[in-house]
Write an enzyme that holds these catalytic residues in place. Structure first.
Site, PDB file in Angstrom:
ATOM      1  N   SER A  52      -0.149  -4.013  -6.839  1.00  0.00           N
ATOM      2  CA  SER A  52       1.095  -4.422  -7.475  1.00  0.00           C
ATOM      3  C   SER A  52       0.983  -5.853  -8.006  1.00  0.00           C
ATOM      4  O   SER A  52       0.109  -6.151  -8.802  1.00  0.00           O
ATOM      5  CB  SER A  52       2.258  -4.263  -6.493  1.00  0.00           C
ATOM      6  OG  SER A  52       3.496  -4.381  -7.153  1.00  0.00           O
ATOM      7  N   ASP A 197       3.423   2.200  -8.616  1.00  0.00           N
ATOM      8  CA  ASP A 197       2.971   1.082  -7.785  1.00  0.00           C
ATOM      9  C   ASP A 197       2.068   1.514  -6.623  1.00  0.00           C
ATOM     10  O   ASP A 197       2.410   2.401  -5.851  1.00  0.00           O
ATOM     11  CB  ASP A 197       4.221   0.385  -7.229  1.00  0.00           C
ATOM     12  CG  ASP A 197       3.951  -0.997  -6.686  1.00  0.00           C
ATOM     13  OD1 ASP A 197       3.008  -1.149  -5.901  1.00  0.00           O
ATOM     14  OD2 ASP A 197       4.704  -1.915  -7.057  1.00  0.00           O
TER      15      ASP A 197
END
Length: 342
Positions: A52, A197
């Site tokens: 991320s 993510d």
């Protein structure tokens, strides 16, 4: 076998400022020790892993210079500036989008245009295979229902067979559910993956890094690795039983994402400690995690000027109070024996 030096950076949205600021301090110390004002983080680690916001930082640190493709284009300070200068652009939503999404309830909270324009500015058309060092960036492919690891050292990337634009890799690893829409990433050869993510399964990617390096030439083990894993702090405010017991699907959405990501990071840290301790090489695994967020808001999307300054201070304080900082510098300045994959 010389030590394989590994840098791993957690996910955490705008809290990526914290590990970014720690790396600013680390880079400054490397410059001071070497007498080289142009020293960069990318030169001193052999392998990188990011999830991320940590994946975005990793890509920035490893982005090659336009003048010399063997040198890093950005400093650690310039990596942090992605958030400091563009945080309000990344986590921004028009009034129309807020109304249409009902504040993020029926649609993603933020339009992707802001973050995508920032990633375009940083990376342009740089490809994954062009990054300076072997690395692994985590994501999850929701169509094929499997983890998706973007690896610079993947032999399949050669000849553009399965290469990717870094800007899309960065978008994929940071496509946090409910915050940003899923990224449909397309390889240079035209194959598409619908990615979200990587924090949904590996918010702390240090175990992924360990496994990857373990399978490199020479099969290094814990005694041959030195892992610096940097966290983004965590949401430590308790959830009330009285409130939680009455939550339904909507009530659980934000808490479950927070619990899932912080829990995944803690489990990885637990296993890393156990693995390195089993070989009596505990000192080879360094976890840098803020003990407190101070006045900073733990929410991943608070990009207000006040919160950005608070996060910068947390990062600075964490670096200054890191007892292992001098040891890290010592190890990083040892002779290199780079990670090689067959």
């Amino acid at each position: 076998m010389k030590m394989k030096k590994i840098l791993s950076i957690d996910g955490g949205g705008i809290r990526g400022i914290i590990p970014g600021q720690i790396l600013v301090a680390l880079e400054a110390k490397l410059q001071e020790k070497t007498g080289n004002p142009d020293a960069r983080i990318a030169e001193y680690f052999d392998f990188f892993a990011g999830t991320s916001t940590g994946g975005i930082l990793t890509c920035i640190l490893l982005c090659p210079s336009a003048d010399d493709p063997k040198k890093a284009r950005f400093s650690a300070k310039e990596a942090v500036d992605l958030y400091v200068k563009n945080g309000d652009k990344i986590f921004n939503s028009t009034i129309w989008h807020k109304l249409r999404s009902i504040g993020g309830v029926v649609e993603e909270k933020y339009a992707a245009a802001g973050i995508e324009s920032c990633l375009q500015e940083y990376f342009g058309d740089i490809k994954l295979s062009q990054l300076l060092k072997p690395c692994i960036i985590t994501s999850y492919d929701i169509q094929n229902r499997e983890t998706k690891f973007f690896a610079q050292h993947d032999q399949k990337l050669k000849g553009d067979v399965a290469d990717f634009y870094v800007r899309q890799v960065a978008r994929s690893t940071s496509a946090a559910p409910t915050y940003f829409e899923t990224e449909l990433i397309t390889s240079i050869s035209g194959q598409s993956y619908a990615c979200v993510d990587g924090g949904v399964f590996a918010n702390n990617p240090s175990l992924c890094a360990y496994s990857e390096v373990r399978n490199s030439v020479g099969s290094p083990t814990a005694k041959d690795m030195y892992v610096v894993s940097i966290g983004t702090g965590s949401q430590d405010a308790p959830y009330s039983y009285e409130k939680a017991k009455g939550w339904g699907e909507i009530g659980w959405v934000k808490p479950v994402i927070d619990i899932m990501m912080s829990g995944a990071a803690e489990v990885t840290n637990y296993h890393m400690i156990k693995m390195f301790s089993a070989q009596n090489h505990q000192a080879n695994y360094v976890r840098i995690q803020p003990s407190s967020l101070g006045t900073a808001n733990p929410q991943m999307d608070d990009a207000s000027d006040q919160n950005i300054q608070a996060l910068l201070q947390v990062g600075t304080d964490t670096a200054q109070n890191c007892a292992e900082m001098d040891d890290i510098i010592t190890v990083l300045l040892q002779g290199e024996d780079p990670v090689v994959f067959e």
